[in-house]
Structures are given as C-alpha cells and as structure tokens.
Design an enzyme around this catalytic site. Structure first.
Site, PDB file in Angstrom:
ATOM      1  N   ASN A   7      43.384  44.240  36.089  1.00 30.89           N
ATOM      2  CA  ASN A   7      43.924  45.544  35.701  1.00 30.89           C
ATOM      3  C   ASN A   7      45.341  45.420  35.171  1.00 30.89           C
ATOM      4  OD1 ASN A   7      41.596  46.846  36.470  1.00 30.89           O
ATOM      5  ND2 ASN A   7      42.320  47.218  38.541  1.00 30.89           N
ATOM      6  N   HIS A  36      49.402  36.965  40.002  1.00 31.35           N
ATOM      7  CA  HIS A  36      49.553  37.342  38.597  1.00 31.35           C
ATOM      8  C   HIS A  36      50.838  36.701  38.099  1.00 31.35           C
ATOM      9  CE1 HIS A  36      46.417  40.430  38.881  1.00 31.35           C
ATOM     10  NE2 HIS A  36      46.929  40.682  40.068  1.00 31.35           N
TER      11      HIS A  36
END
Length: 115
Positions: free
Chosen positions: A37, A67
């Site tokens: 996302n 991430h």
C-alpha cells in the site's frame, strides 16, 4: 497469493532473500495488495505509478514488515526505512499507511529550495 504461486516459490522454505517482483508500481501493486500500500501512496503523491519503482523481497531473516524508500531528485537523494509488526487487520494497515503518508508529506512540506 496467486502471483507467488505462479513463481513456484514456497515462502515457508526460503533459505535467504528472494526477489518476488521488481518493476513499476503500476505492474506490482495489484499482485501484492496487502503488502505494498505504501507504494501506491508514494506513487500518488510522487511521480506516478509508471515512474515509481517497486521491489518486493521475501526475506525469512526479517522479523518485521520492512519498507525501504529512496527518493531521488536533481538536488539529492533521501532514504527512509520503516519497520513494523505485521498487522492482523486491514484497518490497522490502513491506519499505519495514513500515518506514514502524513510523515512523508510533512518531510516534503519542511523542505525548502533556494535561499
């Protein structure tokens, strides 16, 4: 996870890091909707889905969802790294996603060019 099954990779038997996808965010986001996302948000806030690059790596040594974000521009490079415990619910994922997007936006607002 149909995409990983097509690659014939058994995520439970990995001996080390394996790249599952590398390409544009437009091509990668649909294959990993629960995991990337942040790539969608960065694409929307940045240079778009075609120019945002995405690399998805399965690494059995990692304990957290990780991430790593690199932002490159004419004036320099910025690197960010987020690590979080995997969330059992999509609502928690959405809340963390919005929080991260606000942090990136805050950094953008704090950057000034020139004198």
């Amino acid at each position: 996870m149909a995409y990983v099954e097509k690659l014939k990779i058994d995520l439970d038997r990995l001996a080390g890091p394996v790249t599952l996808f590398e390409g544009t965010a437009r091509d990668g986001v649909p294959h990993f909707p629960a995991n990337v996302n942040i790539a969608a948000v960065l694409s929307l806030a940045g240079v778009g889905f075609e120019r945002t690059r995405l690399k998805v790596v399965a690494d059995p040594a990692l304990r957290f969802n990780t991430h790593s974000i690199t932002i490159r521009g004419k004036t320099g490079t910025m690197s960010l790294r987020f690590e979080s415990v995997p969330s059992p619910t999509i609502q928690d994922c959405d809340a963390r996603l919005l929080q991260r997007a606000r942090r990136v936006q805050a950094v953008q607002l704090a950057v000034r060019y020139g004198t």
